[in-house]
Motif scaffolding. Sequence first.
Motif, PDB file in Angstrom:
ATOM      1  N   SER A  65      -1.674  -1.818   7.417  1.00 28.46           N
ATOM      2  CA  SER A  65      -0.444  -1.436   8.107  1.00 28.46           C
ATOM      3  C   SER A  65       0.712  -1.240   7.140  1.00 28.46           C
ATOM      4  CB  SER A  65      -0.078  -2.489   9.157  1.00 28.46           C
ATOM      5  OG  SER A  65      -1.056  -2.496  10.170  1.00 28.46           O
ATOM      6  N   ILE A  66       0.779  -2.044   6.102  1.00 28.73           N
ATOM      7  CA  ILE A  66       1.800  -1.844   5.067  1.00 28.73           C
ATOM      8  C   ILE A  66       1.588  -0.486   4.409  1.00 28.73           C
ATOM      9  CG2 ILE A  66       2.441  -2.563   2.726  1.00 28.73           C
ATOM     10  CD1 ILE A  66       2.294  -5.454   3.677  1.00 28.73           C
ATOM     11  N   ARG A  67       0.356  -0.208   4.065  1.00 30.28           N
ATOM     12  CA  ARG A  67       0.052   1.058   3.369  1.00 30.28           C
ATOM     13  C   ARG A  67       0.459   2.257   4.210  1.00 30.28           C
ATOM     14  NH1 ARG A  67      -4.957   4.074   2.330  1.00 30.28           N
ATOM     15  NH2 ARG A  67      -4.678   5.137   0.351  1.00 30.28           N
ATOM     16  N   SER A  68       0.157   2.240   5.499  1.00 31.24           N
ATOM     17  CA  SER A  68       0.480   3.396   6.335  1.00 31.24           C
ATOM     18  C   SER A  68       1.949   3.412   6.769  1.00 31.24           C
ATOM     19  CB  SER A  68      -0.432   3.437   7.566  1.00 31.24           C
ATOM     20  OG  SER A  68      -0.231   2.309   8.380  1.00 31.24           O
ATOM     21  N   SER A  69       2.542   2.266   7.048  1.00 34.48           N
ATOM     22  CA  SER A  69       3.918   2.219   7.550  1.00 34.48           C
ATOM     23  C   SER A  69       4.964   2.413   6.468  1.00 34.48           C
ATOM     24  CB  SER A  69       4.195   0.882   8.230  1.00 34.48           C
ATOM     25  OG  SER A  69       3.371   0.726   9.345  1.00 34.48           O
ATOM     26  N   TYR A  70       4.699   1.905   5.285  1.00 39.89           N
ATOM     27  CA  TYR A  70       5.689   1.991   4.207  1.00 39.89           C
ATOM     28  C   TYR A  70       5.467   3.216   3.329  1.00 39.89           C
ATOM     29  CZ  TYR A  70       6.595  -3.076   4.960  1.00 39.89           C
ATOM     30  OH  TYR A  70       6.889  -4.314   5.458  1.00 39.89           O
ATOM     31  N   GLU A  71       4.351   3.914   3.529  1.00 35.88           N
ATOM     32  CA  GLU A  71       3.988   5.061   2.698  1.00 35.88           C
ATOM     33  C   GLU A  71       3.943   4.681   1.220  1.00 35.88           C
ATOM     34  OE1 GLU A  71       6.486   8.385   3.761  1.00 35.88           O
ATOM     35  OE2 GLU A  71       5.890   8.252   5.858  1.00 35.88           O
ATOM     36  N   CYS A  72       3.452   3.468   0.961  1.00 36.08           N
ATOM     37  CA  CYS A  72       3.306   3.015  -0.419  1.00 36.08           C
ATOM     38  C   CYS A  72       1.985   3.540  -0.981  1.00 36.08           C
ATOM     39  CB  CYS A  72       3.382   1.496  -0.494  1.00 36.08           C
ATOM     40  SG  CYS A  72       2.172   0.608   0.499  1.00 36.08           S
ATOM     41  N   GLU A  73       1.791   3.332  -2.257  1.00 36.08           N
ATOM     42  CA  GLU A  73       0.612   3.878  -2.928  1.00 36.08           C
ATOM     43  C   GLU A  73      -0.552   2.894  -2.990  1.00 36.08           C
ATOM     44  OE1 GLU A  73       2.786   4.814  -6.427  1.00 36.08           O
ATOM     45  OE2 GLU A  73       3.477   6.722  -5.624  1.00 36.08           O
ATOM     46  N   GLY A  74      -0.319   1.670  -2.565  1.00 31.62           N
ATOM     47  CA  GLY A  74      -1.362   0.654  -2.580  1.00 31.62           C
ATOM     48  C   GLY A  74      -0.792  -0.675  -2.138  1.00 31.62           C
ATOM     49  N   THR A  75      -1.604  -1.710  -2.216  1.00 28.94           N
ATOM     50  CA  THR A  75      -1.165  -3.065  -1.891  1.00 28.94           C
ATOM     51  C   THR A  75      -1.760  -4.034  -2.905  1.00 28.94           C
ATOM     52  OG1 THR A  75      -3.035  -3.445  -0.391  1.00 28.94           O
ATOM     53  CG2 THR A  75      -0.987  -2.633   0.604  1.00 28.94           C
ATOM     54  N   SER A  76      -1.122  -5.177  -3.044  1.00 27.35           N
ATOM     55  CA  SER A  76      -1.678  -6.290  -3.824  1.00 27.35           C
ATOM     56  C   SER A  76      -1.653  -7.526  -2.953  1.00 27.35           C
ATOM     57  CB  SER A  76      -0.864  -6.548  -5.097  1.00 27.35           C
ATOM     58  OG  SER A  76      -1.137  -5.593  -6.066  1.00 27.35           O
ATOM     59  N   ILE A  77      -2.665  -8.357  -3.145  1.00 23.79           N
ATOM     60  CA  ILE A  77      -2.807  -9.589  -2.385  1.00 23.79           C
ATOM     61  C   ILE A  77      -2.864 -10.734  -3.390  1.00 23.79           C
ATOM     62  CG2 ILE A  77      -4.333 -10.875  -0.849  1.00 23.79           C
ATOM     63  CD1 ILE A  77      -5.247  -8.024   0.143  1.00 23.79           C
ATOM     64  N   VAL A  96       1.083 -10.413   0.704  1.00 23.98           N
ATOM     65  CA  VAL A  96       0.624  -9.023   0.728  1.00 23.98           C
ATOM     66  C   VAL A  96       1.825  -8.172   0.327  1.00 23.98           C
ATOM     67  CG1 VAL A  96      -0.478  -7.193   2.059  1.00 23.98           C
ATOM     68  CG2 VAL A  96      -0.943  -9.596   2.644  1.00 23.98           C
ATOM     69  N   PHE A  97       1.695  -7.490  -0.800  1.00 26.40           N
ATOM     70  CA  PHE A  97       2.787  -6.702  -1.364  1.00 26.40           C
ATOM     71  C   PHE A  97       2.520  -5.203  -1.237  1.00 26.40           C
ATOM     72  CE2 PHE A  97       2.861 -10.610  -3.883  1.00 26.40           C
ATOM     73  CZ  PHE A  97       4.210 -10.935  -3.881  1.00 26.40           C
ATOM     74  N   PRO A  98       3.536  -4.420  -0.860  1.00 28.10           N
ATOM     75  CA  PRO A  98       3.414  -2.974  -1.002  1.00 28.10           C
ATOM     76  C   PRO A  98       3.510  -2.654  -2.496  1.00 28.10           C
ATOM     77  CG  PRO A  98       5.640  -3.534  -0.321  1.00 28.10           C
ATOM     78  CD  PRO A  98       4.846  -4.814  -0.360  1.00 28.10           C
ATOM     79  N   ARG A  99       2.740  -1.680  -2.949  1.00 32.82           N
ATOM     80  CA  ARG A  99       2.755  -1.340  -4.378  1.00 32.82           C
ATOM     81  C   ARG A  99       3.049   0.138  -4.578  1.00 32.82           C
ATOM     82  NH1 ARG A  99       0.641  -4.879  -8.027  1.00 32.82           N
ATOM     83  NH2 ARG A  99       1.965  -3.607  -9.384  1.00 32.82           N
ATOM     84  N   TYR A 100       3.770   0.386  -5.643  1.00 35.40           N
ATOM     85  CA  TYR A 100       4.168   1.733  -6.035  1.00 35.40           C
ATOM     86  C   TYR A 100       3.898   1.873  -7.526  1.00 35.40           C
ATOM     87  CZ  TYR A 100       6.558   1.238  -1.599  1.00 35.40           C
ATOM     88  OH  TYR A 100       6.831   1.011  -0.276  1.00 35.40           O
ATOM     89  N   GLU A 101       3.579   3.070  -7.961  1.00 30.22           N
ATOM     90  CA  GLU A 101       3.282   3.301  -9.368  1.00 30.22           C
ATOM     91  C   GLU A 101       4.443   2.820 -10.235  1.00 30.22           C
ATOM     92  OE1 GLU A 101       1.912   6.908 -12.280  1.00 30.22           O
ATOM     93  OE2 GLU A 101       1.454   7.019 -10.142  1.00 30.22           O
ATOM     94  N   ASP A 102       4.107   2.091 -11.283  1.00 35.92           N
ATOM     95  CA  ASP A 102       5.088   1.583 -12.251  1.00 35.92           C
ATOM     96  C   ASP A 102       6.106   0.619 -11.647  1.00 35.92           C
ATOM     97  OD1 ASP A 102       3.910   3.064 -14.352  1.00 35.92           O
ATOM     98  OD2 ASP A 102       5.069   4.835 -13.773  1.00 35.92           O
ATOM     99  N   ASP A 103       5.767  -0.107 -10.570  1.00 34.07           N
ATOM    100  CA  ASP A 103       6.728  -1.038  -9.966  1.00 34.07           C
ATOM    101  C   ASP A 103       6.878  -2.345 -10.757  1.00 34.07           C
ATOM    102  OD1 ASP A 103       4.495  -2.602  -9.248  1.00 34.07           O
ATOM    103  OD2 ASP A 103       4.568  -1.989  -7.151  1.00 34.07           O
TER     104      ASP A 103
END
Length: 139
Positions: A65-77, A96-103
Motif C-alpha cells: 500500500s505504501i508503494r502504490s499510494s506514495y508512488e515511491c520506488e520501493g520499500t524497506s523493512i 516499513v519505509f517508503p524508498r526513493y532512489e538516492d534517499d
Amino acid sequence: MDERNLPSDVIAVTEHAFARIAPKWWPGNPGSVLVIPRLHVENIYALSPADGFALWELVQRVAGSIRSSYECEGTSIRQHNEPAGDQDVWHLHVHVFPRYEDDRLYLRHEESQWVSPADREPYALKLRRALGLPFTFTG
C-alpha cells in the motif's frame, strides 16, 4: 496518549496486529509506518508463530500500500532486537519505509525528526483507503 501516539495515526487493525503512521521520520522518507503485534512481546524471540504470521502478513500489505499510494520506488523493512541490535523501544515493532532512489535512508539516522499529527494525517488517510481494513480497536 500524547501527540506522538494518537488514534488518528492508526491505519489498520487486525486480530493480532495493527499498523500506524510512525511519529518520527527520516528526511526523504515521509509517511513511514510501524506494524505492531497487539499482544505485548519485547522482541522477535518472544513472538509466537501465529502472531508472527499475522504481523508479517500485515507488514506485506502495508508495504504494498505504501508503494502504490506514495508512488515511491520501493520499500524497506526493519526490525531491531536487544541493545546490540539497536532496539530502543521494548515492544516489538516493524518499520516499513517508503524508498526513493538516492534517499540515503540508512545514512541519515541523526537527521530523523518527530513530526506533527497534522503532517502525519494525509499519509494515514492514503493508507487507510489503500488497505481497506478496520482502523479502530474494538472488543
